[in-house]
Design a protein around this motif. Sequence first.
Motif, short mmCIF file in Angstrom:
data_model
loop_
_atom_site.label_atom_id
_atom_site.label_comp_id
_atom_site.label_asym_id
_atom_site.label_seq_id
_atom_site.Cartn_x
_atom_site.Cartn_y
_atom_site.Cartn_z
N ILE A 1 0.81 -1.22 0.00
CA ILE A 1 0.00 0.00 0.00
C ILE A 1 0.85 1.27 0.00
N HIS A 2 2.17 1.14 0.07
CA HIS A 2 3.04 2.30 0.29
C HIS A 2 2.80 3.40 -0.74
N GLY A 3 2.58 4.61 -0.23
CA GLY A 3 2.44 5.78 -1.08
C GLY A 3 1.16 5.86 -1.87
N ALA A 4 0.18 5.03 -1.55
CA ALA A 4 -1.07 5.03 -2.32
C ALA A 4 -1.77 6.38 -2.23
N ASP A 5 -2.26 6.84 -3.36
CA ASP A 5 -3.07 8.06 -3.37
C ASP A 5 -4.44 7.80 -2.76
N LEU A 6 -4.89 6.55 -2.83
CA LEU A 6 -6.16 6.17 -2.22
C LEU A 6 -6.09 4.71 -1.80
N LEU A 7 -6.47 4.44 -0.56
CA LEU A 7 -6.57 3.08 -0.04
C LEU A 7 -8.02 2.83 0.36
N VAL A 8 -8.67 1.90 -0.35
CA VAL A 8 -10.02 1.47 0.00
C VAL A 8 -9.86 0.24 0.88
N PHE A 9 -10.25 0.37 2.16
CA PHE A 9 -9.83 -0.59 3.18
C PHE A 9 -11.04 -1.16 3.93
N ASP A 10 -11.00 -2.45 4.17
CA ASP A 10 -12.05 -3.13 4.94
C ASP A 10 -11.97 -2.71 6.41
N ALA A 11 -12.85 -1.82 6.81
CA ALA A 11 -12.90 -1.35 8.20
C ALA A 11 -14.32 -1.55 8.73
N GLN A 12 -14.79 -2.78 8.68
CA GLN A 12 -16.17 -3.06 9.05
C GLN A 12 -16.41 -2.88 10.55
N TYR A 13 -15.39 -3.19 11.38
CA TYR A 13 -15.62 -3.26 12.81
C TYR A 13 -14.94 -2.14 13.59
N THR A 14 -15.41 -1.94 14.80
CA THR A 14 -14.65 -1.16 15.77
C THR A 14 -13.50 -2.04 16.26
N LEU A 15 -12.51 -1.43 16.89
CA LEU A 15 -11.39 -2.21 17.40
C LEU A 15 -11.86 -3.21 18.45
N LEU A 16 -12.83 -2.83 19.26
CA LEU A 16 -13.35 -3.72 20.30
C LEU A 16 -13.96 -4.97 19.69
N ALA B 1 -13.36 -6.16 16.61
CA ALA B 1 -12.36 -6.89 15.85
C ALA B 1 -11.46 -7.73 16.75
N MET B 2 -11.24 -7.27 17.97
CA MET B 2 -10.37 -8.00 18.90
C MET B 2 -11.16 -8.89 19.85
N GLY B 3 -12.48 -8.79 19.79
CA GLY B 3 -13.32 -9.54 20.71
C GLY B 3 -14.15 -10.60 20.03
N VAL B 4 -15.47 -10.41 20.07
CA VAL B 4 -16.39 -11.44 19.60
C VAL B 4 -16.25 -11.73 18.11
N LYS B 5 -15.74 -10.77 17.32
CA LYS B 5 -15.66 -10.97 15.87
C LYS B 5 -14.23 -11.22 15.39
N GLU B 6 -13.34 -11.56 16.31
CA GLU B 6 -11.99 -11.92 15.91
C GLU B 6 -12.03 -13.17 15.05
N ASN B 7 -11.18 -13.19 14.02
CA ASN B 7 -11.07 -14.31 13.07
C ASN B 7 -12.26 -14.41 12.14
N TRP B 8 -13.06 -13.35 12.05
CA TRP B 8 -14.16 -13.33 11.09
C TRP B 8 -13.69 -12.82 9.72
N GLY B 9 -12.43 -12.37 9.65
CA GLY B 9 -11.88 -12.01 8.36
C GLY B 9 -12.03 -10.55 7.96
N HIS B 10 -12.37 -9.68 8.93
CA HIS B 10 -12.51 -8.25 8.63
C HIS B 10 -11.67 -7.45 9.62
N SER B 11 -11.48 -6.18 9.31
CA SER B 11 -10.61 -5.35 10.12
C SER B 11 -11.38 -4.20 10.75
N SER B 12 -10.65 -3.28 11.39
CA SER B 12 -11.27 -2.19 12.14
C SER B 12 -10.81 -0.84 11.62
#
Length: 216
Positions: A125-140, A142-153
């Motif tokens: 991703i280095h230097g990208a003018d635009l990064l479209v990123f999977d941020a479906q979850y809050t950090l809580l 992503a690290m809790g009940v939905k860990e290992n579901w395949g999405h990020s925060s």
Amino acid sequence: HLFISHLHWDHIQGFPFFTPAFVPGNRIHIYGGHADLEQAFRQQQQPPFFPVPFQAMGAEISFTVLETGKPYTIAGLTVQCIRQNHPGDSYGYAFGRNGKKVVYSTDSEHKREADSPSYPYLDFIHGADLLVFDAQYTLLDAMGVKENWGHSSNIVAVELALAGQVKRLCLFHNEHTYDDTKLDHFLTDTRAFANLQDAAGPLEIFLAYDGLSIPV
């Protein structure tokens, strides 16, 4: 030219309704990282899943399996893909042209190894003018009940974007249980977190919605 992140139904089930695929004379090129790319598209239009078989489509349809890390030139763009952490694997894409770079990276979960400066995703991703990123979850989540579901925060999105010196970040794959008000708060919280980072600089942050256009 269609680039497929992965073969889960929520990402390919629209193709049987894709009108251009039924028009004789049209040429449709489908790209992905999965070896069974073509099989998945054909299989979902077999009984009992769908009444119109794949071979009834009038367009000329081709499938190309891409190798990770290998540069391609497709439709005037440079294209590379990277394998991502998601059930069944997913693939992110970096597109380049005229000195501009756009990365599409959905359905990917980043674990503890993302904290390392040598994390391969940072080079991608280095230097990208635009990064479209999977941020479906809050950090809580992503690290809790939905860990290992395949999405990020949203928090990991900002941290990786900053580490990769990305100019614009678009939060994507919105949580489907959130209404517009909650999504607005999600965006506000993400921008506030970015503003707390010493290296935040000019990082612009957007939230994906239908019809959004981001000049690069």
